[in-house]
Design a protein around this motif. Structure first.
Motif, PDB file in Angstrom:
ATOM      1  N   GLN E 306       0.855  -1.378  -0.205  1.00 24.83           N
ATOM      2  CA  GLN E 306      -0.268   0.143  -0.183  1.00 24.83           C
ATOM      3  C   GLN E 306       1.081   1.075   0.288  1.00 24.83           C
ATOM      4  OE1 GLN E 306      -2.270   0.344   3.594  1.00 24.83           O
ATOM      5  NE2 GLN E 306      -4.351   0.514   2.263  1.00 24.83           N
ATOM      6  N   TYR E 307       1.968   1.609   0.427  1.00 25.40           N
ATOM      7  CA  TYR E 307       3.078   2.802   0.853  1.00 25.40           C
ATOM      8  C   TYR E 307       3.867   2.365  -0.177  1.00 25.40           C
ATOM      9  CZ  TYR E 307       0.908   3.278   5.257  1.00 25.40           C
ATOM     10  OH  TYR E 307       0.362   4.164   6.920  1.00 25.40           O
ATOM     11  N   ALA E 308       3.435   1.449  -0.732  1.00 21.91           N
ATOM     12  CA  ALA E 308       4.539   1.879  -2.134  1.00 21.91           C
ATOM     13  C   ALA E 308       3.954   2.343  -3.380  1.00 21.91           C
ATOM     14  CB  ALA E 308       5.443   0.387  -2.053  1.00 21.91           C
ATOM     15  N   GLY E 360       8.446 -10.265   7.396  1.00 19.98           N
ATOM     16  CA  GLY E 360       9.386 -11.136   7.679  1.00 19.98           C
ATOM     17  C   GLY E 360       9.667 -11.050   6.038  1.00 19.98           C
ATOM     18  N   TYR E 361      10.036  -9.828   5.679  1.00 15.42           N
ATOM     19  CA  TYR E 361      10.601 -10.517   3.844  1.00 15.42           C
ATOM     20  C   TYR E 361      11.658  -9.587   4.029  1.00 15.42           C
ATOM     21  CZ  TYR E 361       6.911 -13.130   3.053  1.00 15.42           C
ATOM     22  OH  TYR E 361       5.582 -14.206   3.272  1.00 15.42           O
ATOM     23  N   PRO E 362      12.609  -8.928   4.513  1.00 15.04           N
ATOM     24  CA  PRO E 362      13.597  -8.076   3.964  1.00 15.04           C
ATOM     25  C   PRO E 362      13.938  -7.405   3.298  1.00 15.04           C
ATOM     26  CG  PRO E 362      14.815  -9.139   6.121  1.00 15.04           C
ATOM     27  CD  PRO E 362      13.579  -9.672   5.487  1.00 15.04           C
ATOM     28  N   ASP E 363      13.720  -6.374   2.131  1.00 20.56           N
ATOM     29  CA  ASP E 363      14.093  -6.051   1.859  1.00 20.56           C
ATOM     30  C   ASP E 363      13.384  -7.130  -0.173  1.00 20.56           C
ATOM     31  OD1 ASP E 363      15.941  -3.748   2.217  1.00 20.56           O
ATOM     32  OD2 ASP E 363      17.519  -5.513   2.329  1.00 20.56           O
ATOM     33  N   GLY E 364      12.420  -8.072   0.687  1.00 23.28           N
ATOM     34  CA  GLY E 364      12.237  -9.181  -0.482  1.00 23.28           C
ATOM     35  C   GLY E 364      12.497  -9.860  -0.403  1.00 23.28           C
ATOM     36  N   LYS E 365      13.274 -10.396   0.423  1.00 24.68           N
ATOM     37  CA  LYS E 365      14.262 -12.001   0.111  1.00 24.68           C
ATOM     38  C   LYS E 365      13.080 -12.559   1.289  1.00 24.68           C
ATOM     39  CE  LYS E 365      18.832 -10.461   0.848  1.00 24.68           C
ATOM     40  NZ  LYS E 365      18.848  -8.703   1.124  1.00 24.68           N
ATOM     41  N   GLY E 366      13.090 -13.468   0.227  1.00 24.79           N
ATOM     42  CA  GLY E 366      12.095 -14.732   0.237  1.00 24.79           C
ATOM     43  C   GLY E 366      10.602 -15.011   0.163  1.00 24.79           C
ATOM     44  N   PHE E 367      10.149 -13.748  -0.513  1.00 24.46           N
ATOM     45  CA  PHE E 367       8.699 -13.065  -1.202  1.00 24.46           C
ATOM     46  C   PHE E 367       8.445 -13.807  -2.280  1.00 24.46           C
ATOM     47  CE2 PHE E 367       5.426 -10.923  -2.234  1.00 24.46           C
ATOM     48  CZ  PHE E 367       4.823 -10.492  -1.436  1.00 24.46           C
ATOM     49  N   PRO E 368       7.920 -14.891  -1.793  1.00 23.94           N
ATOM     50  CA  PRO E 368       7.709 -15.109  -3.420  1.00 23.94           C
ATOM     51  C   PRO E 368       7.215 -14.361  -4.272  1.00 23.94           C
ATOM     52  CG  PRO E 368       5.640 -15.526  -2.193  1.00 23.94           C
ATOM     53  CD  PRO E 368       6.879 -15.013  -1.210  1.00 23.94           C
ATOM     54  N   THR E 369       7.454 -15.398  -5.695  1.00 19.74           N
ATOM     55  CA  THR E 369       6.445 -14.404  -7.127  1.00 19.74           C
ATOM     56  C   THR E 369       5.599 -14.806  -7.298  1.00 19.74           C
ATOM     57  OG1 THR E 369       9.525 -15.204  -7.821  1.00 19.74           O
ATOM     58  CG2 THR E 369       7.560 -14.502  -9.357  1.00 19.74           C
ATOM     59  N   ASP E 398      11.560  -2.164  -7.563  1.00 19.71           N
ATOM     60  CA  ASP E 398      12.359  -1.157  -7.030  1.00 19.71           C
ATOM     61  C   ASP E 398      12.306  -1.027  -5.586  1.00 19.71           C
ATOM     62  OD1 ASP E 398      13.151  -1.093  -9.730  1.00 19.71           O
ATOM     63  OD2 ASP E 398      12.406   1.512  -9.596  1.00 19.71           O
ATOM     64  N   THR E 399      11.298  -0.811  -5.377  1.00 28.01           N
ATOM     65  CA  THR E 399      10.839  -0.307  -3.356  1.00 28.01           C
ATOM     66  C   THR E 399      10.636  -1.613  -3.425  1.00 28.01           C
ATOM     67  OG1 THR E 399       9.299   0.839  -4.481  1.00 28.01           O
ATOM     68  CG2 THR E 399       9.562   1.319  -1.829  1.00 28.01           C
ATOM     69  N   LEU E 400       9.785  -2.387  -2.842  1.00 31.08           N
ATOM     70  CA  LEU E 400      10.098  -3.704  -1.867  1.00 31.08           C
ATOM     71  C   LEU E 400      11.454  -4.949  -2.378  1.00 31.08           C
ATOM     72  CD1 LEU E 400       5.743  -3.657  -1.060  1.00 31.08           C
ATOM     73  CD2 LEU E 400       8.470  -2.398  -0.390  1.00 31.08           C
ATOM     74  N   GLY E 401      11.528  -5.420  -2.937  1.00 32.32           N
ATOM     75  CA  GLY E 401      12.514  -6.319  -4.096  1.00 32.32           C
ATOM     76  C   GLY E 401      11.576  -7.409  -4.430  1.00 32.32           C
ATOM     77  N   ILE E 402       9.976  -6.820  -4.165  1.00 30.79           N
ATOM     78  CA  ILE E 402       9.226  -8.194  -5.286  1.00 30.79           C
ATOM     79  C   ILE E 402       9.152  -8.599  -6.470  1.00 30.79           C
ATOM     80  CG2 ILE E 402       8.370  -8.691  -2.938  1.00 30.79           C
ATOM     81  CD1 ILE E 402       6.458  -6.785  -3.687  1.00 30.79           C
ATOM     82  N   THR E 403       9.005  -9.923  -6.818  1.00 28.48           N
ATOM     83  CA  THR E 403       8.640  -9.765  -8.526  1.00 28.48           C
ATOM     84  C   THR E 403       7.694  -9.867  -8.242  1.00 28.48           C
ATOM     85  OG1 THR E 403      10.927 -10.177  -7.605  1.00 28.48           O
ATOM     86  CG2 THR E 403       9.237 -10.238 -10.558  1.00 28.48           C
ATOM     87  N   MET E 404       6.953  -8.903  -9.258  1.00 26.15           N
ATOM     88  CA  MET E 404       4.974  -9.643 -10.016  1.00 26.15           C
ATOM     89  C   MET E 404       4.512  -9.721 -11.650  1.00 26.15           C
ATOM     90  SD  MET E 404       2.558  -6.991  -8.547  1.00 26.15           S
ATOM     91  CE  MET E 404       2.802  -5.845 -10.368  1.00 26.15           C
ATOM     92  N   ASN E 405       4.559 -10.874 -11.973  1.00 27.43           N
ATOM     93  CA  ASN E 405       4.142 -11.002 -12.963  1.00 27.43           C
ATOM     94  C   ASN E 405       2.125 -10.549 -13.251  1.00 27.43           C
ATOM     95  OD1 ASN E 405       6.518 -11.914 -13.555  1.00 27.43           O
ATOM     96  ND2 ASN E 405       6.239 -14.149 -12.669  1.00 27.43           N
TER      97      ASN E 405
END
Lengths: 289, 316, 343, 309, 535
Positions: E306-308, E360-369, E398-405
């Motif tokens: 939301q904030y991103a 639990g996902y600092p810089d998006g680490k471990g966040f699922p695609t 860029d902001t959260l380091g998460i990958t979205m398709n």
């Protein structure tokens, strides 16, 4: 004892000589090579990645010395996207062609060699694929699989193998009547050996030609499916998808449609002419023209 | 007693051909070969002569089991190979080889000569790859080519050279029987002589038995020990070569001999067409009493002298 | 026979013709060279060929494959595709027309009418989509203004003349329905349809069976005499030569080796190649025997030997043979030989 | 020959039935149904009620046989997206524009293509050949919707000569037909060229020349006739392929043809229309191939008269 | 004249047109919606209706360009003491175009038919109308006679709701009559055929080209109600709805206005300066999560996302001219729109990163695609979805380091995925149906569209829906939205708008902007077609 020339050349060498004499094909080959290199070394040629929205403030910018192909609606350098697009589009083309060949060769070889019931079955299968409107089937498959990269490859391969299969079948049928096949049979060679050692190597021309000519088909199919909304999901820059988006901007921001269209047209043209050149060079029936 | 290399017993081949249109077209039966019996003695060359469509090539292919006969038996060295499957046949394949007419289509254009000649060894798993190539190169020399030809491709050779390669491939397994299906008819005169001589030499060296199929009576005369003449799927005359040329019994044999172009312009002669009716009318007739066999209306092979068989009608 | 249309007469008359040529001469070729460009290189198929043929005369050209004998015929009618073929000659006059200068309609009129040709493989020589009759009739109509029915009845007569049993049925047959021998007869009929002055027969019997070959040769000989044509018989078969022609030209490696009346050639061959060729014929005598063979292979036209093309295989060659090309010279009336050793 | 045609007919019927089964199964395997909501979910009960009312609750094989039984009686059902008419009525109204557009497009395109191909083959490697080949290849390298867009921009927007859309006025036909003709033109130009070259290399052409026929007669009577044989084989199927409507051209020019229904029938899960369209096209392809076989046989004396070889 | 116009270059077209002589009859050439609809009957099929039934039938009420409610067929209405029953008095003297009087029975019949055989509208009248027994009737559990609607006499309609619905007069702006006397003869087909298509509204159908659903509407001579027809003829061509087609037609003088796509706007700005209008949509595009499955069952993840979102950059660059920032569920200008709510929708990348780390996902680490599913559609939604999502894709990366398709699909598939939890992230568009906050808040009420269940939210919305006092309702809705925000249940992203170029010949209230700067155009069809004039 004879005055034959000392150099030894395989049949493919002479095909190459014939090919090299065809200017259009050679130029196409060079263009194709440049395109492939462009796809491989995309990161070296471009200043941004294909999905970096670095130039949001310059969105829609026209081509200039800064942005060779302009900037797209999402602030991305359009040249980068075209260059990276060659990766996607060529990958779709090549992998579809590869699958076409992988399906087409064994079926074509089996049908051509065994004839009879095997041939009948393969021909019915081909008939099945030739009476179903491919675009409709593609859309249905797209709906079934959810679209995307693999759907396109799947659909292109599914309808591309027929051509390869027919080419290989015809060639195998012709080669099968050659006396060296009889000779191999007389030596006690098994059908598998004959297909693998004699028929397929002698079908290398139709296989190569079939492979090369399947590439543009797949690339055009990708563009068509993108138009229908079953394309590669954004932000992956496939040319077809880019054309589809760019069409909306054609009135003013012409660069968004013109560059991907040109890229696609040049590539398809190059591959087609290259394929034609290969066929002329490899097809023994046209030899000596 | 003369040993038999290859024997064909009452061999026949029938094709069913649909003719005409309609829902129920007539099915014509084409007897390509009917009841051919032949004996090829060991170390001899037997000529099988006839025009196109006479069934001579079909007979040759059936002898090699490259074409399934409709009836009859094929015996190689006394063993019946008629019904054998692919696996059981394989050892016999080594004993029997073939050379075809069209040397261009007989060699795989994608393979080098060494590969082509070594292929029989490869298929039968004889020796290492190196030995196979070595042996193949030796054979190239033996058929009059150079070892350096091993890395060449068929299209680089002349017709005669290609035919030499085909012969090398056929003989590398040291077979007992060679079926030569018009091996010289596509060759130029000067080369034809080379190939005929090569076959003569190799036959003598290897004790080979050759079934020589040809329409060229001149070649047959120079090469074979005996001749069988085929017409419409049947053998109409069979005899030692000189007997055929000196004393042809069957009208068809005579017409074949007549048709050989003169070898001296002085011998030019007018020739006329011999029709099937004339052939039928001209079929020799023998008295049953003289032959000591029962009479019959249909032609069958009759022995007119010790080695001379001719198709004839036996009359009372 | 109807006269040619006036315009064509004018065209024909306008071409160069020298008054020294005897009226009887149908074909006069001097120093013909035919080369093909292939893979950038140039292959010389015919090298300095000279021949002539007079009315009613039969000439045999014998040679092995690649000797340039067929190319010569094709060149005489300009049937080779140019390029890749390139034809030059000091003189090439067919029926008073300079073949090398002829164009379009003039050339078409030359073909079929001045000279007809029959080919080696009758199976592929006819257009598979049309009946035999159609193809003969169109030939007639191409050269003469006649009504279709006339042309058709003439075609019928021609088929009967070439000893086809049921000409009417053959007229309406498609090529694939006929046997090779039958097609070759039909092709002869088609060649005769415009009463050509000269008939080229390019290996006309090679694809045929022995007995059929004999009949076809007989037929060609018969019609040649009957129509008073000049005949050029191209073959690799000495037997065919012996059967059909009066005069023989022996070709090897694109050159003429020897020219002689047919009987003289067989009796006293002058060129070593001719001698060897005659010796290698199988079946001349009875009994199994080794044949006299000519060692080696024919020259590669892309890379011909220097000097006499036959010298690498010649049993009597001398040093000079490998350097200087022997010229064709007359040794007796009507006999020419190109050999340094021949007297 | 009748036997040959019957044999082909049976094999093609088999193909047709196979296609119908596969398509039917695929169609129903696609997730979502015709009554899944657009903006808000429809309650299960309501959906079930509606599905049952159309017989969509029955087992698939029952639905299949019921549908095919209807097809057998020319009853293709009622399209879900246009329930005021039957599928047949919809086809009867939407097909004519596609047929005219496709038919004219193919005929015009093929004619130009054949002429280009002939010119290219006769003047091989000349500038005519290059221009013809380039034109032909262009039609195959630029997606037809881009060509359509370019035509619209050029002739409708910037020059203002022709309307950009519609089908009601005669001058509204020009642009879509031009766009439509590109692919057949390209295909035919390429095909004609290679077929012509093929025939020109046949020995009998040399014989025709040796007979003294004029070059014009050789080309137009003999070479074209023989080259036409393989070309016949592609004409009808191509005609069907386009006569059933190009989604792209019709979408770009808003031609009220069948094209749009291909897409909508699939996205809207309009089973009866989807099935009818696919069956119809498949059937037409089948008939086209059958007809091609017959025409081929008629043109080819080898098949027509049987005989040797 | 027309031919001449075409030959002259595009530049001159506009000027020439403005000086063109007056036509005897005024005809407006207009875009339509659907090329494939069949029934010109709003009450039978909402989404696949043909033409503009809203112009030829008269609803009980309707909204004008300032989104004020006007009485149309209903002259007046009143609410009962308990707030459950509404009584609408019909205007006297209304007749069908065939002369038969328009009665309350025609309205009742329309609704009864919708409840039993319709499906498009089934959700609307249950959810927006809250009509008593509606759901049971649609599900086949109760007889249609138990439905909470009645016609005590020919001029009176009563509606009974299961809970008080103070905004019901707005809801019934979509209540059109069906001519029962015609229906009794020909059934549903009445609305598929020009001959039987009797009109109750200001216009009637003169001709209908079935192949492309273009139609010609003319003045309905029997119409006596408010908002009478203001032009003689309207030619509606559905194919003009797409900007790519509409603009060339507009330039050729074949359309009086055309919607524009992003690429056309700068072109039209040059060619037709001052003729571009922005048009009201009242729609919201928002991100919705599957709250029941990982990773979006974690509120920190949702807050991070939301904030991103940088809505201002999005709408000033990528969606320039196509959308305005969507900081609340309600669009600006919509009743209940609240600055306090929107002030919370800020772009704060640091905060976003912190929430992501907390989850639990600092810089998006471990966040699922993750995959976001969106609908393949045209119109204003089609114009914005793909660029918007690509923008979000990049921004979240860029902001959260998460990958979205991204995955686009037909509406049916999308709905199927949403309902059956086949994915966990969706882009959802919603456009108002009637002007009241309850319309938007209803989407999340008791599961609604998104399987969102928060008792507190449901209670607040229920209370707000039933409260007769606007100020109190407004407060309750604000609190309800606060619950949504606190739950981070959705992320409103943008409110789309449309652009159009309008001919200078087309004037009147229908083409002039309202107080918010928006032009109604076709979006408010009935108002538009009765408030324009043509030179």
């Amino acid at each position: 004892m004879t005055q034959a020339t000392p150099r030894q050349h395989g049949p493919l060498y002479f095909a190459w000589r014939r090919f090299a004499a065809n200017k259009a094909a050679v130029v196409s080959g060079l263009v194709l090579m440049i395109l492939v290199l462009m796809a491989i070394f995309a990161p070296l040629l471009t200043k941004t990645n294909y999905d970096e929205q670095k130039f949001l403030t310059d969105a829609y910018a026209m081509p200039s010395s800064t942005y060779w192909f302009g900037v797209d609606d999402l602030g991305r350098d359009f040249f980068s996207r075209i260059v990276y697009g060659s990766r996607i589009s060529l990958t779709i083309g090549f992998s579809s062609a590869l699958f076409s060949v992988l399906i087409g060769i064994p079926l074509g070889a089996a049908a051509g060699y065994y004839g009879g019931a095997v041939d009948w079955a393969v021909m019915r299968l081909i008939e099945l694929f030739s009476v179903v409107p491919s675009l409709l089937a593609a859309m249905l498959l797209g709906a079934l699989t959810g679209g995307g990269f693999f759907t396109i490859v799947l659909v292109a391969a599914l309808f591309g193998w027929v051509q390869v299969c027919l080419l290989v079948r015809a060639q195998v049928k012709a080669v099968r009547e050659k006396e060296f096949i009889r000779a191999a049979q007389a030596l006690g060679a098994s059908p598998g050996y004959i297909i693998w050692r004699h028929l397929i190597p002698n079908s290398v021309s139709p296989i190569i030609v079939g492979f090369v000519l399947a590439i543009p088909l797949a690339m055009m199919l990708e563009a068509s499916l993108s138009f229908l909304g079953i394309g590669v999901p954004p932000p992956l820059p496939s040319w077809g998808q880019m054309i589809n988006v760019g069409m909306n901007f054609m009135y003013f921001y012409w660069h968004l449609a013109v560059f991907p269209t040109a890229a696609l047209a040049i590539t398809v043209l190059a591959i087609t002419l290259f394929g034609d050149g290969l066929r002329d060079a490899l097809d023994p029936t046209l030899k000596g023209r | 007693m003369m040993q038999t290399a290859l024997e064909l017993r009452n061999l026949s081949k029938t094709y069913h051909i649909r003719a005409g249109g309609g829902l129920f077209p007539a099915v014509n039966t084409l007897h390509a070969v009917r009841g051919v019996s032949l004996i090829l003695p060991r170390n001899k060359i037997l000529g099988l002569v006839g025009e196109s469509g006479s069934g001579k090539s079909t007979t040759g292919l059936m002898a090699l089991r490259l074409l399934e006969p409709t009836g009859g038996q094929i015996l190689v060295g006394g063993a019946d190979i008629t019904g054998l499957d692919h696996k059981a046949l394989k050892p016999f394949r080594r004993k029997m080889q073939v050379v075809f007419q069209d040397s261009y289509s007989a060699l795989d254009p994608m393979m080098t000569l060494a590969q082509i000649v070594a292929e029989p060894l490869h298929i039968h798993g004889l020796g290492s790859a190196r030995e196979q190539t070595d042996q193949a190169l030796d054979w190239l020399v033996r058929v009059g080519l150079d070892r350096s030809y091993g890395s060449r491709y068929p299209h680089e050779l002349s017709g005669g050279q290609r035919q030499r390669v085909a012969i090398a491939r056929a003989l590398i397994l040291r077979p007992d029987v060679l079926v030569a299906d018009e091996p010289t008819s596509a060759l130029d005169v000067s080369v034809k002589a080379q190939i005929i001589n090569l076959l003569q030499d190799l036959q003598a060296e290897m004790g080979l038995s050759i079934l020589f199929i040809s329409h060229d009576l001149s070649v047959v005369r120079s090469l074979t020990d005996s001749v069988a003449v085929m017409l419409a799927g049947r053998i109409v005359e069979q005899a030692p070569t000189e007997a055929i040329f000196a004393d042809p019994q069957h009208i068809y044999t005579r017409s074949l001999l007549d048709a050989i172009p003169a070898l001296n312009p002085k011998d030019r002669q007018r020739r006329s067409f011999i029709s099937p009716a004339q052939i039928e009318a001209g079929t020799p007739r023998y008295s049953a009493a003289a032959l000591g066999i029962p009479p019959s209306d249909v032609p069958g092979l009759v022995q007119v002298s010790p080695d001379h068989l001719v198709e004839a009608v036996v009359t009372p | 026979m109807t006269l040619p249309r006036p315009r064509r007469v004018a065209l024909g008359a306008g071409t160069s013709q020298t008054p020294e040529i005897p009226l009887m001469r149908l074909l006069d070729i001097q120093n013909l060279t035919v080369s093909f460009s292939q893979h950038g290189g140039l292959v010389q198929a015919v090298r300095g060929m000279t021949l002539h043929i007079d009315q009613g005369e039969s000439l045999g050209i014998i040679g092995e494959s690649g000797s340039g004998k067929s190319v010569t015929c094709m060149a005489a009618l300009r049937l080779l595709r140019e390029p890749p073929a390139r034809i030059t000659a000091d003189r090439m006059v067919l029926a008073d027309v300079d073949v090398l200068k002829a164009r379009g309609a003039e050339l078409a009129q030359l073909r079929g009418k001045a000279a007809a040709m029959i080919f080696q493989d009758p199976m592929t020589a006819f257009d598979p989509s049309f009946t035999i009759g159609h193809q003969i009739v169109e030939t007639i109509l191409a050269h003469r203004s006649a009504r279709k029915a006339e042309a058709r009845s003439e075609a019928l007569g021609l088929l009967a003349r070439v000893e086809i049993k049921n000409p009417a049925a053959v007229l309406d047959s498609y090529p694939h329905q006929l046997s090779g021998g039958m097609l070759q007869r039909a092709m002869i009929a088609m060649a005769l349809s415009c009463r050509p002055k000269i008939l080229f027969a390019d290996e006309p019997t090679t694809a045929l069976d022995v007995t059929v070959q004999a009949q076809i040769l007989q037929l060609i000989k018969d019609v040649q005499i009957e129509f008073g044509m000049g005949l050029v018989m191209v073959t690799h078969d000495l037997g065919v030569i012996a059967e059909t022609v009066d005069r023989v030209l022996v070709m090897y490696g694109g050159r003429v080796m020897e020219q002689a009346p047919v009987q003289d050639l067989f009796d006293t061959p002058a060129h070593p190649y001719t001698v060897a060729l005659l010796a290698s014929i199988p079946g001349r005598t009875g009994g199994r025997r080794r044949l006299t063979e000519i060692p080696g292979a024919s020259p590669n036209p892309a890379n011909p030997p220097t000097g006499c093309p036959f010298h690498p295989r010649c049993p009597v060659a001398v040093a000079r043979c490998s350097q200087d090309t022997p010229v064709l010279r007359s040794t007796a009336p009507g006999r020419d030989v190109a050999c340094w050793r021949a007297e | 020959m009748i036997r040959y045609i019957l044999k082909r007919a049976v094999s093609i019927l088999l193909t047709f039935v196979t296609v119908s089964v596969i398509v039917f199964l695929m169609m129903h395997a696609v997730p979502g149904g015709p009554f899944d909501g657009n903006d808000m979910p429809v309650s299960k009960e309501v959906r079930d009620k509606l599905m049952a009312s159309l017989g969509l609750d029955k087992p698939l094989y029952v639905q299949y046989f019921k549908y095919m039984w209807g097809v057998f009686h020319f009853d293709f059902g009622v399209p879900f997206q246009s329930p005021g008419e039957t599928v047949l009525q919809l086809l009867a109204r939407a097909w004519p524009p596609s047929l005219i557009l496709g038919g004219l497009g193919v005929v015009i395109g093929a004619t130009i293509g054949i002429l280009l191909g002939i010119a290219a083959a006769l003047r091989r490697n000349s500038w005519i050949d290059y221009i013809a080949s380039t034109l032909a290849t262009l039609g195959l390298t630029i997606p037809v919707f881009v060509i359509s867009m370019m035509l619209i921009l050029m002739f409708a927007v910037f020059l203002g000569w022709l309307p950009a859309k519609g089908w009601d006025k005669p001058n509204s036909w020009y642009l879509p037909i031009a766009a439509y003709a590109m692919i057949p033109m390209a295909t035919y130009a390429r095909y004609t060229r290679s077929a012509m070259l093929d025939v020109l290399n046949k020995p009998f052409v040399t014989v025709l020349r040796a007979k003294g026929l004029s070059e014009r007669r050789i080309i137009f009577q003999h070479v074209l006739r023989n080259a036409a044989l393989p070309m016949v084989a592609v004409f009808l199927p191509m005609f069907i392929g386009t006569a059933t409507g190009s989604i792209f051209v019709e979408a770009m020019f808003r031609v009220p043809g069948l094209g749009a229904y291909f897409v909508s029938s699939i996205t809207l899960r309009d089973y009866p229309l989807e099935m009818a369209l696919i069956l119809m096209i498949t059937m037409m392809f089948c008939l086209a191939y059958l007809l091609t076989d017959i025409v081929y046989a008629l043109l080819n004396p080898r098949i027509r008269f049987g005989g040797k070889s | 004249m027309r031919r001449l116009l075409k030959i002259v270059g595009a530049l001159a077209t506009a000027t020439l047109l403005s000086t063109a002589p007056l036509r005897a009859d005024t005809t407006v050439y207009s875009a339509g919606d659907s090329t494939s609809g069949t029934y010109m009957d709003y009450m039978k099929t909402v989404y696949a209706r043909a033409g503009s039934p809203e112009v030829i039938q008269i609803p009980l009420t309707s909204f004008d360009k300032n989104f004020d409610l006007n009485a149309l067929a209903a002259e007046s209405w009143s609410q009962s003491e308990d707030g459950l029953t509404w009584t609408f008095k019909l205007r006297k003297g209304l007749v069908w175009s065939d002369g038969v009087p328009l009665t309350a029975g025609d309205y009742i019949f329309a609704m009864q038919r919708a409840a039993t055989t319709g499906y498009d509208f089934a959700w609307y009248w249950g959810y927006a109308g809250g009509i008593k027994n509606w759901d049971d009737v649609t599900k086949g559990k109760a007889d249609v006679s138990t439905l909470g609607i009645a016609a005590p006499d020919d001029n009176t309609i009563t509606v009974t709701t299961s809970a008080p619905k103070p905004y019901l007069p707005g809801v019934v702006s979509l209540w059109y009559p069906v001519p029962k006397h015609v229906w009794d003869k020909v059934g549903d087909e009445w609305a598929a055929n020009v001959d039987t298509l009797v009109a109750s509204g200001p216009y009637m159908v003169k001709s209908w080209e079935k192949s492309n659903n273009s139609m010609t509407l003319v003045k309905n001579p029997t119409y006596t109600g408010p908002w009478p027809a203001s032009v003689d003829t309207i030619v509606i061509d559905p194919s003009l709805g797409a900007p790519e087609v509409g603009l060339p037609a507009f330039m050729a003088g074949e359309a009086d206005f055309s919607y524009l796509n992003a690429g056309q706007i700068p072109f039209v700005e040059k060619q037709f300066p001052g003729q571009i209008t922005k048009n009201a949509v009242f729609a919201t595009s928002y991100i919705s999560f599957d709250l029941k499955s990982a990773p979006f069952d974690n509120i920190n993840v949702r807050k991070a996302l939301q904030y991103a979102v940088n809505r201002d950059e999005l709408t000033s660059t990528v969606l320039k001219d196509l959308a305005i920032p969507g900081k609340s569920l309600l669009p600006p200008g919509y009743p209940g729109y609240n600055e306090h709510v929107t002030s919370q929708a800020v772009y704060d990348p640091e905060k976003a990163k912190k929430f992501m780390a907390d989850a639990g996902y600092p810089d998006g680490k471990g966040f699922p695609t993750i995959e976001i599913w969106y609908r393949d559609q045209g119109g204003y939604n089609g114009a914005i979805t793909a660029p918007m999502l690509q923008y979000l894709q990049q921004q979240w990366k860029d902001t959260l380091g998460i990958t979205m398709n991204l995955k686009v699909m037909p509406t049916k598939d999308w709905m199927d995925g949403l309902l059956n939890h086949k994915n966990n992230l969706f882009l959802a568009p919603y456009e108002y149906d009637y002007i009241d906050p309850s319309n938007f808040y209803g989407i999340f009420y008791n599961g609604g569209r998104h399987d969102y269940h928060n008792p507190k939210y449901d209670e607040l919305v229920a209370k707000a829906d039933a409260n007769p006092t606007w100020d109190e309702r407004e407060k309750l809705y604000e609190q309800a939205e606060q619950v949504l925000i606190d739950d981070a249940a959705i992320i409103p992203v943008v409110h789309p708008i449309t652009n159009a170029v309008v001919s200078k010949d087309l004037t009147g209230e229908g083409t002039t902007p309202n107080k918010l700067g928006f032009t109604p155009l076709r979006q408010l069809a009935l108002y538009f077609y009765t408030h324009i004039s043509k030179k």
